[in-house]
Scaffold this motif. Structure first.
Motif, PDB file in Angstrom:
ATOM      1  N   PRO A   5       0.839  -1.207   0.000  1.00  0.00           N
ATOM      2  CA  PRO A   5       0.000   0.000   0.000  1.00  0.00           C
ATOM      3  C   PRO A   5       0.868   1.248   0.000  1.00  0.00           C
ATOM      4  CG  PRO A   5       0.219  -0.826   2.222  1.00  0.00           C
ATOM      5  CD  PRO A   5       0.963  -1.797   1.337  1.00  0.00           C
ATOM      6  N   TYR A   6       0.275   2.353  -0.373  1.00  0.00           N
ATOM      7  CA  TYR A   6       0.898   3.643  -0.092  1.00  0.00           C
ATOM      8  C   TYR A   6       0.681   3.932   1.395  1.00  0.00           C
ATOM      9  CZ  TYR A   6       1.601   4.652  -5.040  1.00  0.00           C
ATOM     10  OH  TYR A   6       2.033   4.614  -6.342  1.00  0.00           O
ATOM     11  N   ILE A   7       1.635   4.620   1.990  1.00  0.00           N
ATOM     12  CA  ILE A   7       1.572   4.931   3.415  1.00  0.00           C
ATOM     13  C   ILE A   7       1.449   6.437   3.590  1.00  0.00           C
ATOM     14  CG2 ILE A   7       2.747   4.773   5.638  1.00  0.00           C
ATOM     15  CD1 ILE A   7       2.183   2.024   4.557  1.00  0.00           C
ATOM     16  N   VAL A   8       0.490   6.857   4.413  1.00  0.00           N
ATOM     17  CA  VAL A   8       0.368   8.268   4.784  1.00  0.00           C
ATOM     18  C   VAL A   8       0.562   8.370   6.289  1.00  0.00           C
ATOM     19  CG1 VAL A   8      -1.140  10.276   4.906  1.00  0.00           C
ATOM     20  CG2 VAL A   8      -1.195   8.801   2.873  1.00  0.00           C
ATOM     21  N   ILE A   9       1.629   9.048   6.704  1.00  0.00           N
ATOM     22  CA  ILE A   9       1.910   9.267   8.121  1.00  0.00           C
ATOM     23  C   ILE A   9       1.514  10.694   8.476  1.00  0.00           C
ATOM     24  CG2 ILE A   9       3.676   9.322   9.923  1.00  0.00           C
ATOM     25  CD1 ILE A   9       5.311   7.338   8.270  1.00  0.00           C
ATOM     26  N   MET A  10       0.603  10.824   9.420  1.00  0.00           N
ATOM     27  CA  MET A  10       0.150  12.155   9.856  1.00  0.00           C
ATOM     28  C   MET A  10       1.056  12.636  10.991  1.00  0.00           C
ATOM     29  SD  MET A  10      -4.000  11.622   9.765  1.00  0.00           S
ATOM     30  CE  MET A  10      -3.982  10.230  10.912  1.00  0.00           C
ATOM     31  N   ALA A  11       1.789  13.724  10.747  1.00  0.00           N
ATOM     32  CA  ALA A  11       2.806  14.171  11.708  1.00  0.00           C
ATOM     33  C   ALA A  11       2.747  15.674  11.937  1.00  0.00           C
ATOM     34  CB  ALA A  11       4.196  13.770  11.214  1.00  0.00           C
ATOM     35  N   GLY A  12       1.530  16.231  11.953  1.00  0.00           N
ATOM     36  CA  GLY A  12       1.425  17.681  12.068  1.00  0.00           C
ATOM     37  C   GLY A  12       0.964  18.202  13.408  1.00  0.00           C
ATOM     38  N   GLY A  13       0.702  17.301  14.376  1.00  0.00           N
ATOM     39  CA  GLY A  13       0.182  17.734  15.668  1.00  0.00           C
ATOM     40  C   GLY A  13       1.216  18.443  16.521  1.00  0.00           C
ATOM     41  N   ILE A  14       0.721  19.117  17.574  1.00  0.00           N
ATOM     42  CA  ILE A  14       1.635  19.854  18.460  1.00  0.00           C
ATOM     43  C   ILE A  14       1.818  19.159  19.811  1.00  0.00           C
ATOM     44  CG2 ILE A  14       1.245  22.082  17.385  1.00  0.00           C
ATOM     45  CD1 ILE A  14      -0.725  22.730  19.615  1.00  0.00           C
ATOM     46  N   GLY A  15       1.095  18.069  20.060  1.00  0.00           N
ATOM     47  CA  GLY A  15       1.309  17.287  21.279  1.00  0.00           C
ATOM     48  C   GLY A  15       1.127  18.065  22.561  1.00  0.00           C
ATOM     49  N   SER A  16       0.061  18.859  22.639  1.00  0.00           N
ATOM     50  CA  SER A  16      -0.099  19.760  23.782  1.00  0.00           C
ATOM     51  C   SER A  16      -0.244  19.023  25.113  1.00  0.00           C
ATOM     52  CB  SER A  16      -1.308  20.677  23.565  1.00  0.00           C
ATOM     53  OG  SER A  16      -2.501  19.929  23.434  1.00  0.00           O
ATOM     54  N   CYS A  93      -5.943  16.938   5.937  1.00  0.00           N
ATOM     55  CA  CYS A  93      -4.623  16.296   5.876  1.00  0.00           C
ATOM     56  C   CYS A  93      -4.664  15.045   4.994  1.00  0.00           C
ATOM     57  CB  CYS A  93      -4.188  15.942   7.301  1.00  0.00           C
ATOM     58  SG  CYS A  93      -2.891  14.700   7.452  1.00  0.00           S
ATOM     59  N   ILE A  94      -5.650  14.188   5.243  1.00  0.00           N
ATOM     60  CA  ILE A  94      -5.768  12.931   4.495  1.00  0.00           C
ATOM     61  C   ILE A  94      -6.179  13.198   3.056  1.00  0.00           C
ATOM     62  CG2 ILE A  94      -7.118  10.786   4.340  1.00  0.00           C
ATOM     63  CD1 ILE A  94      -7.115  10.773   7.446  1.00  0.00           C
ATOM     64  N   ALA A  95      -7.025  14.210   2.843  1.00  0.00           N
ATOM     65  CA  ALA A  95      -7.421  14.558   1.475  1.00  0.00           C
ATOM     66  C   ALA A  95      -6.210  14.996   0.656  1.00  0.00           C
ATOM     67  CB  ALA A  95      -8.469  15.669   1.504  1.00  0.00           C
ATOM     68  N   TYR A  96      -5.372  15.834   1.213  1.00  0.00           N
ATOM     69  CA  TYR A  96      -4.173  16.312   0.502  1.00  0.00           C
ATOM     70  C   TYR A  96      -3.347  15.127   0.018  1.00  0.00           C
ATOM     71  CZ  TYR A  96       0.297  18.885  -0.124  1.00  0.00           C
ATOM     72  OH  TYR A  96       1.458  19.422  -0.616  1.00  0.00           O
ATOM     73  N   LYS A 203      -9.076   1.866  -0.562  1.00  0.00           N
ATOM     74  CA  LYS A 203      -8.689   2.218  -1.914  1.00  0.00           C
ATOM     75  C   LYS A 203      -8.834   3.719  -2.051  1.00  0.00           C
ATOM     76  CE  LYS A 203     -10.188  -0.171  -5.453  1.00  0.00           C
ATOM     77  NZ  LYS A 203     -11.081  -0.932  -6.373  1.00  0.00           N
ATOM     78  N   VAL A 204      -7.926   4.338  -2.761  1.00  0.00           N
ATOM     79  CA  VAL A 204      -8.003   5.787  -2.916  1.00  0.00           C
ATOM     80  C   VAL A 204      -9.297   6.176  -3.631  1.00  0.00           C
ATOM     81  CG1 VAL A 204      -6.697   5.905  -5.105  1.00  0.00           C
ATOM     82  CG2 VAL A 204      -6.689   7.852  -3.518  1.00  0.00           C
ATOM     83  N   SER A 205      -9.758   5.337  -4.550  1.00  0.00           N
ATOM     84  CA  SER A 205     -11.011   5.635  -5.256  1.00  0.00           C
ATOM     85  C   SER A 205     -12.204   5.593  -4.303  1.00  0.00           C
ATOM     86  CB  SER A 205     -11.222   4.649  -6.401  1.00  0.00           C
ATOM     87  OG  SER A 205     -11.173   3.303  -5.942  1.00  0.00           O
ATOM     88  N   SER A 206     -12.183   4.683  -3.322  1.00  0.00           N
ATOM     89  CA  SER A 206     -13.269   4.602  -2.342  1.00  0.00           C
ATOM     90  C   SER A 206     -13.308   5.857  -1.481  1.00  0.00           C
ATOM     91  CB  SER A 206     -13.092   3.370  -1.444  1.00  0.00           C
ATOM     92  OG  SER A 206     -13.127   2.178  -2.193  1.00  0.00           O
ATOM     93  N   LEU A 207     -12.129   6.311  -1.073  1.00  0.00           N
ATOM     94  CA  LEU A 207     -12.078   7.497  -0.218  1.00  0.00           C
ATOM     95  C   LEU A 207     -12.512   8.746  -0.977  1.00  0.00           C
ATOM     96  CD1 LEU A 207     -11.383   8.687   2.542  1.00  0.00           C
ATOM     97  CD2 LEU A 207      -9.097   9.156   1.659  1.00  0.00           C
TER      98      LEU A 207
END
Length: 357
Positions: A5-16, A93-96, A203-207
């Motif tokens: 699969p393609y991997i998307v790692i979300m790493a934009g949080g600030i961890g407050s 984020c996921i849409a981008y 699947k990217v098409s499903s999303l």
């Protein structure tokens, strides 16, 4: 793994909720929180590159952290680090990432994962992802990874699913956000609830079909800007796109709306490492259930987490269920389970000066 699969790692949080250890200039995903010699982002990448090739990995992060990502993951090309100009939550984020991957490979299957979670049983994790990839091949299906609960946790969201004998992938009935203790105990006893891990396979098409149906504003913006993705106009387009879109999670925007959401209940030693309390649960304790990191002397103290600079002696007496943390120019002393107060702590610290956050 039969298909990468393609991997998307979300790493934009600030961890407050990890403040003051986690700061705006270096949030928790970029820290060696567990003392392994690898940051949480690096550990996530290490785990996921066993599932797919590094050239299929995309990290989505705030533009402020672009250099940090490149520093910690030198294996990635610049085009694999997607810079967000504003914080717009997980739906944007996921849409981008998804619309960009769709332009590369319209038949792609995507695994989405946060950068700051812990998984201790990686073989079980890979097996669960293999099941999810198979399940996601059916057009329209959106797969989420659910964690079998072992306690009535009030800090996590829950997913209720429809049980069906002989199945390993179950249709989701409902999502419930962070319940009270009484309700969490009921969920645990029922056996048909799992924790919402925030990890997805589809699947990217499903999303993209789901965006078109449930978040048409997002679909319209990214469809109109498709020509810019992957070329010199991408950064300018993304700045404009993010200024037009709402701050909303993928759960609220799509998962809670769709009737094509399925869950795989799994148990692979997962923690979202969302707070000092969750980190405390993982650490080695002394005989009075304290976690001590630093030069510390304790008297009549139990169930507490003390993490301080080693060049100072810290003497503590008479505490139960407390956190003491010294990081740079901030000393924090509060209840260990006071995670709901951290937004207030950080907001008030900001009033004292940006150097404190």
């Amino acid at each position: 793994m039969q298909e990468e699969p393609y991997i998307v790692i979300m790493a934009g949080g600030i961890g407050s909720r990890f403040w003051p250890y986690s700061r705006n200039d270096r949030p928790k995903q970029f820290l060696d929180v567990l003392g392994t010699g690898r940051t949480l982002l690096q550990m996530t990448f290490d785990r996921l590159k066993e599932i797919s090739s590094p050239d299929k990995v995309f990290v989505v992060t705030n533009k402020t952290y672009f250099d940090l990502v490149k520093e910690q993951l030198p294996e990635l090309d610049d085009k694999q680090v997607l810079s967000e100009p504003l914080r717009r939550n997980t739906a944007t984020c996921i849409a981008y990432a998804s619309y960009k991957i769709n332009k590369i490979d319209p038949k792609a299957i995507i695994l989405v994962a946060p950068a700051d979670h812990l998984i201790t049983q990686e073989n079980k994790f890979r097996l669960a992802i293999e099941k999810a990839i198979i399940g996601a091949k059916m057009e329209g299906r959106l797969i989420t990874m659910g964690i079998k609960p072992n306690r009535p946790e009030t800090g996590y969201g829950y997913i209720q699913y429809l049980e069906k004998a002989g199945e390993e992938i179950f249709k989701v009935k409902t999502f419930i956000e962070k319940p009270n203790v009484k309700l969490a105990k009921t969920f645990l006893d029922s056996g048909d609830f799992v924790w919402n891990s925030g990890m997805f396979v589809w699947k990217v098409s499903s999303l993209i079909s789901a965006y078109e149906k449930y978040m048409p504003d997002v679909a319209e913006v990214f469809n109109e800007g498709e020509e810019f993705l992957g070329n010199e106009g991408e950064s300018e387009f993304i700045v404009k796109a993010y200024s037009l879109l709402k701050n909303i999670s993928i759960d609220s925007g799509i998962m809670e709306q769709s009737d094509q959401v399925y869950v795989i209940p799994a148990d692979f030693g997962w923690s979202d490492l969302g707070s000092w309390k969750s980190l405390f649960e993982l650490k080695k304790k002394d005989r009075k259930n304290n976690v001590i990191e630093g030069n510390v002397i304790l008297y009549d103290t139990e169930n507490s987490y003390i993490k301080v600079n080693g060049d100072k002696l810290v003497v503590v007496q008479g505490l139960d269920n407390y956190l003491i943390n010294e990081t740079d120019n901030v000393i924090l002393i509060c209840k260990l389970d006071a995670e709901k107060k951290f937004r207030e702590f950080v907001a008030n610290a900001k009033k004292k000066g940006k150097d404190f956050i």
